[in-house]
Motif scaffolding. Structure first.
Motif, PDB file in Angstrom:
ATOM      1  N   ALA A 137       0.822  -1.212   0.000  1.00  0.00           N
ATOM      2  CA  ALA A 137       0.000   0.000   0.000  1.00  0.00           C
ATOM      3  C   ALA A 137       0.854   1.259   0.000  1.00  0.00           C
ATOM      4  O   ALA A 137       0.461   2.297  -0.543  1.00  0.00           O
ATOM      5  CB  ALA A 137      -0.931  -0.008   1.216  1.00  0.00           C
ATOM      6  N   ALA A 138       2.046   1.179   0.595  1.00  0.00           N
ATOM      7  CA  ALA A 138       2.907   2.358   0.714  1.00  0.00           C
ATOM      8  C   ALA A 138       3.668   2.665  -0.563  1.00  0.00           C
ATOM      9  O   ALA A 138       4.040   3.821  -0.810  1.00  0.00           O
ATOM     10  CB  ALA A 138       3.893   2.159   1.865  1.00  0.00           C
ATOM     11  N   VAL A 139       3.948   1.625  -1.381  1.00  0.00           N
ATOM     12  CA  VAL A 139       4.748   1.833  -2.609  1.00  0.00           C
ATOM     13  C   VAL A 139       4.028   1.202  -3.802  1.00  0.00           C
ATOM     14  O   VAL A 139       4.497   0.229  -4.393  1.00  0.00           O
ATOM     15  CB  VAL A 139       6.171   1.256  -2.447  1.00  0.00           C
ATOM     16  CG1 VAL A 139       7.020   2.110  -1.521  1.00  0.00           C
ATOM     17  CG2 VAL A 139       6.128  -0.190  -1.932  1.00  0.00           C
ATOM     18  N   PRO A 140       2.894   1.761  -4.190  1.00  0.00           N
ATOM     19  CA  PRO A 140       2.104   1.151  -5.272  1.00  0.00           C
ATOM     20  C   PRO A 140       2.805   1.133  -6.618  1.00  0.00           C
ATOM     21  O   PRO A 140       2.438   0.340  -7.503  1.00  0.00           O
ATOM     22  CB  PRO A 140       0.844   2.019  -5.315  1.00  0.00           C
ATOM     23  CG  PRO A 140       1.269   3.328  -4.727  1.00  0.00           C
ATOM     24  CD  PRO A 140       2.264   2.990  -3.674  1.00  0.00           C
ATOM     25  N   ASP A 141       3.804   1.982  -6.813  1.00  0.00           N
ATOM     26  CA  ASP A 141       4.503   2.031  -8.098  1.00  0.00           C
ATOM     27  C   ASP A 141       5.724   1.118  -8.152  1.00  0.00           C
ATOM     28  O   ASP A 141       6.420   1.078  -9.176  1.00  0.00           O
ATOM     29  CB  ASP A 141       4.936   3.473  -8.400  1.00  0.00           C
ATOM     30  CG  ASP A 141       3.742   4.405  -8.570  1.00  0.00           C
ATOM     31  OD1 ASP A 141       2.696   3.932  -9.039  1.00  0.00           O
ATOM     32  OD2 ASP A 141       3.865   5.593  -8.212  1.00  0.00           O
ATOM     33  N   VAL A 142       5.998   0.400  -7.075  1.00  0.00           N
ATOM     34  CA  VAL A 142       7.123  -0.526  -7.028  1.00  0.00           C
ATOM     35  C   VAL A 142       6.604  -1.947  -7.193  1.00  0.00           C
ATOM     36  O   VAL A 142       5.611  -2.329  -6.567  1.00  0.00           O
ATOM     37  CB  VAL A 142       7.886  -0.399  -5.692  1.00  0.00           C
ATOM     38  CG1 VAL A 142       8.959  -1.479  -5.563  1.00  0.00           C
ATOM     39  CG2 VAL A 142       8.515   0.984  -5.575  1.00  0.00           C
ATOM     40  N   GLU A 143       7.260  -2.733  -8.051  1.00  0.00           N
ATOM     41  CA  GLU A 143       6.875  -4.131  -8.194  1.00  0.00           C
ATOM     42  C   GLU A 143       7.416  -4.915  -7.005  1.00  0.00           C
ATOM     43  O   GLU A 143       8.631  -4.976  -6.791  1.00  0.00           O
ATOM     44  CB  GLU A 143       7.426  -4.729  -9.485  1.00  0.00           C
ATOM     45  CG  GLU A 143       7.016  -6.199  -9.662  1.00  0.00           C
ATOM     46  CD  GLU A 143       7.520  -6.819 -10.947  1.00  0.00           C
ATOM     47  OE1 GLU A 143       6.714  -7.014 -11.873  1.00  0.00           O
ATOM     48  OE2 GLU A 143       8.741  -7.098 -11.018  1.00  0.00           O
ATOM     49  N   LEU A 144       6.520  -5.495  -6.237  1.00  0.00           N
ATOM     50  CA  LEU A 144       6.932  -6.312  -5.097  1.00  0.00           C
ATOM     51  C   LEU A 144       7.003  -7.774  -5.507  1.00  0.00           C
ATOM     52  O   LEU A 144       6.092  -8.309  -6.147  1.00  0.00           O
ATOM     53  CB  LEU A 144       5.952  -6.160  -3.942  1.00  0.00           C
ATOM     54  CG  LEU A 144       5.902  -4.799  -3.245  1.00  0.00           C
ATOM     55  CD1 LEU A 144       4.979  -4.866  -2.043  1.00  0.00           C
ATOM     56  CD2 LEU A 144       7.292  -4.328  -2.828  1.00  0.00           C
ATOM     57  N   GLU A 145       8.107  -8.424  -5.142  1.00  0.00           N
ATOM     58  CA  GLU A 145       8.270  -9.860  -5.334  1.00  0.00           C
ATOM     59  C   GLU A 145       8.221 -10.541  -3.975  1.00  0.00           C
ATOM     60  O   GLU A 145       8.640  -9.960  -2.969  1.00  0.00           O
ATOM     61  CB  GLU A 145       9.628 -10.185  -5.969  1.00  0.00           C
ATOM     62  CG  GLU A 145       9.803  -9.745  -7.394  1.00  0.00           C
ATOM     63  CD  GLU A 145      11.175 -10.152  -7.933  1.00  0.00           C
ATOM     64  OE1 GLU A 145      11.545  -9.645  -9.005  1.00  0.00           O
ATOM     65  OE2 GLU A 145      11.877 -10.958  -7.278  1.00  0.00           O
ATOM     66  N   VAL A 146       7.727 -11.746  -3.952  1.00  0.00           N
ATOM     67  CA  VAL A 146       7.837 -12.570  -2.752  1.00  0.00           C
ATOM     68  C   VAL A 146       8.601 -13.840  -3.099  1.00  0.00           C
ATOM     69  O   VAL A 146       8.562 -14.328  -4.234  1.00  0.00           O
ATOM     70  CB  VAL A 146       6.468 -12.917  -2.135  1.00  0.00           C
ATOM     71  CG1 VAL A 146       5.758 -11.672  -1.650  1.00  0.00           C
ATOM     72  CG2 VAL A 146       5.606 -13.698  -3.101  1.00  0.00           C
TER      73      VAL A 146
END
Length: 297
Positions: free
Chosen positions: A150-159
């Motif tokens: 929610a804090a970095v919507p423009d960053v692609e998060l990987e798990v």
């Protein structure tokens, strides 16, 4: 959801390493491939000379490529090689150490799972400094992932979605010591266990795995049953960490689950066939002990 193939964390002999990435280039349905030595700089000479050709081959096959930095910098030569790596502008860099991130700050780059991104504030700082992709540490629960997304919507998060989870890294080499050697005279014995050296408790229960100076989980992480919830949280990519199994088939299984062609349970059954004798785990994502395997639903 995109699929990322992380770097080989183990010491594989040169022919095995080359054959692996050639097949990944030609057959694996992944979007991004991360190359480079992350664990131990002493291993670098086994594969470093082949990196330029492999980057080109993967690109011709339509894959995006990243080059990863070391996760722990302790020597002057490691500092110099990390600086040289992060000065490159012909390929995206994945920083696995905050010093590497500092050097690439202001340019587009990725953050690997060895950087401790445990909260939204940290993710926002990294994004402000140029991180376009962040692979979150494997021990994060879904609630923390949701807050970061929610804090970095423009960053692609990987798990971290498949493979032995990287837990810790040290200046000492427990792998060499276990075999009666020292780090400086290790004889590269970590190459004798291409999937890590299992460690048991005193009552013979699997506990951890050693990989040179790295400590890993004894279990294989598998988040096949959590793909849909993670996608809804804002996760954009799953990271598959190479193991000595059919990684092309593993990638195909994750792709089938992502696309809805297989249910999570069906995909996990197929994964169990591809990795016989392996214990899978997903406890951390559910806020429980990481070694546990929590049933979907």
């Amino acid at each position: 959801m995109r699929l990322t193939l992380g770097p080989v964390l183990y010491l594989w002999d040169t022919d095995t390493w080359l054959d692996f990435y050639r097949r990944i280039a030609d057959e694996a349905d992944v979007n991004t491939v991360v190359l480079g030595e992350v664990v131990c700089s002493k291993r670098r000479h086994f594969h470093e000379q082949h990196l330029p050709a492999m980057v080109e081959r993967l690109r011709r096959a339509g894959k995006a490529v990243r080059l990863a930095s070391l996760a722990l910098i302790t020597l002057s030569r490691e500092q110099r090689s990390t600086h040289d790596l992060t000065q490159r502008d012909d390929v995206e860099i994945e920083a696995n150490d905050i010093a590497a991130h500092h050097t690439v700050a202001g340019r587009r780059h990725a953050i690997g799972p060895f950087v401790n991104v445990y909260n939204a504030a940290t993710a926002k700082v990294l994004a402000w400094r140029g991180a376009a992709s962040i692979c979150l540490p494997p021990e994060l629960p879904a609630a923390s992932i949701a807050g970061i997304a929610a804090a970095v919507p423009d960053v692609e998060l990987e798990v971290f979605a498949f493979g032995r989870a990287p837990l810790a890294i040290s200046v000492r080499c427990a792998h060499a010591r276990r075999k009666g050697l020292t780090k400086d005279n290790c004889r590269f014995v970590c190459g004798e266990e291409p999937d890590g050296l299992l460690v048991e408790t005193l009552d013979r229960q699997p506990f951890l795995a050693l990989n040179g100076i790295q400590t890993m989980s004894s279990t294989y992480s598998s988040l096949l049953g959590e793909l849909s919830p993670l996608s809804k949280l804002g996760v954009g990519a799953m990271r598959l960490s190479p193991q000595r199994c059919d990684m092309v088939a593993v990638a195909d299984t994750f792709r089938a689950a992502v696309s809805g062609r297989l249910s999570g349970a069906e995909a996990q059954g197929r994964l169990a066939e591809l990795c016989p004798g392996v214990t899978f785990s997903n406890g951390a994502i559910h806020g429980q002990a990481g070694y546990l395997n929590v049933p979907a639903g």
